[in-house]
Design an enzyme around this catalytic site. Structure first.
Site, mmCIF file in Angstrom:
data_model
loop_
_atom_site.group_PDB
_atom_site.id
_atom_site.type_symbol
_atom_site.label_atom_id
_atom_site.label_comp_id
_atom_site.label_asym_id
_atom_site.label_seq_id
_atom_site.Cartn_x
_atom_site.Cartn_y
_atom_site.Cartn_z
ATOM 1 C CG ASP A 41 -26.618 -23.344 -31.460
ATOM 2 O OD1 ASP A 41 -27.853 -23.269 -31.522
ATOM 3 O OD2 ASP A 41 -25.882 -23.338 -32.472
ATOM 4 N NE ARG A 46 -20.399 -24.446 -32.977
ATOM 5 C CZ ARG A 46 -21.106 -25.455 -32.443
ATOM 6 N NH1 ARG A 46 -22.359 -25.265 -32.045
ATOM 7 N NH2 ARG A 46 -20.547 -26.643 -32.316
ATOM 8 N NE ARG A 81 -34.592 -19.528 -32.072
ATOM 9 C CZ ARG A 81 -35.393 -20.291 -32.820
ATOM 10 N NH1 ARG A 81 -36.182 -21.170 -32.246
ATOM 11 N NH2 ARG A 81 -35.375 -20.185 -34.129
#
Length: 276
Positions: free
Chosen positions: A67, A212, A65
């Site tokens: 974001d 990130r 998945r």
């Protein structure tokens, strides 16, 4: 005279299909389906269902998945269907119902033992960063941005600290649903072309916001705010508070999973050649 019970109706024969999907994630609330309908999965499943012409929704399972705002060069999904169509028809037909920023790149029939998530040996991401005194314009939303010069040597030294199997709690988002923070980071490659930096990561799996958060630390080290040895301190702290703030999603690209060769799936799409 006893009447025999009717013979059971055999279930229709299904095939399992895998698709490689690319998308610009800027307009979407991430990959996973949500009530808003503004996710890549929602758009893909709607297009597949419309193409199939069947009343039942086609549900997909993905390799990983992403974001909101994160892009995909080769997301891989699988689904089961009794509908028989040539592989190239699944590509062209589904794309005719998709918005311009999402496209199926390939379709392959796979054995039922294949699972887009569970069969993946590793997953790959790239982060593209623009170093410039002026913020991006044409490439806004497609690259991250820093205005201070970065040191390749300092970032490479810091990145080596992360290679191997570690507890990555310091780089894990509070909302992360992974059962364990222990992941195996296989490689981090850092390169530069003109004013663009490319950071490529490969791991067994990634935690929510893991890349990130690592990027935030690498940039703090690259611009001289922190020494390379700081990365080891952050890793050993096992606390999100020890790391840098989460960096922008703009330049993050899911390059796709890696599978065993016997599944016969492509390892890349033409979009790989576009990425700096």
């Amino acid at each position: 005279m006893l009447l025999s019970s009717p013979a059971p109706v055999p279930a229709p024969t299904t095939q399992r299909l895998a698709l490689g999907v690319s998308y610009n994630g800027r307009a979407y609330d991430g990959w996973q389906s949500q009530p808003s309908g503004r996710t890549v999965q929602d758009q893909l499943e709607l297009a597949l269902t419309r193409f199939s012409g069947q009343p039942e929704t086609i549900n997909t399972l993905c390799a990983g998945r992403t974001d909101a705002g994160v892009h995909g060069l080769m997301q891989v999904v699988h689904f089961d269907t009794a509908l028989e169509r040539p592989e190239n028809a699944w590509v062209r037909g589904t794309n005719s119902f998709l918005p311009d920023d999402i496209a199926v790149q390939w379709a392959r029939q796979v054995p039922h033992r294949f699972h887009a998530r569970a069969s993946a040996r590793s997953r790959r991401y790239a982060y593209v960063l623009h170093e410039s005194p002026v913020r991006p314009s044409v490439e806004a939303g497609q690259v991250g941005w820093v205005f201070r010069p970065l040191s390749l040597e300092a970032m490479q030294e810091a990145a080596q600290t992360l290679i191997g199997e570690h507890d990555f709690t310091s780089f894990r988002a509070a909302r992360c649903q992974a059962h364990s923070p222990v992941k195996h980071l296989l490689r981090v490659d850092i390169s530069r072309r003109s004013s663009y930096w490319r950071f490529e990561f490969e791991a067994s799996a990634f935690l929510h916001h893991m890349i990130r958060n690592i990027m935030g630390c690498l940039i703090a080290i690259g611009n001289g705010n922190r020494p390379p040895a700081w990365m080891a301190e952050v890793l050993q702290a096992r606390s999100r508070d020890a790391a840098a703030p989460t960096f922008s999603p703009d330049g993050l690209y899911f390059l796709g999973p890696v599978y065993d060769a016997d599944f016969g799936l492509p390892e890349r799409t033409p979009a790989f050649d576009w990425l700096p």
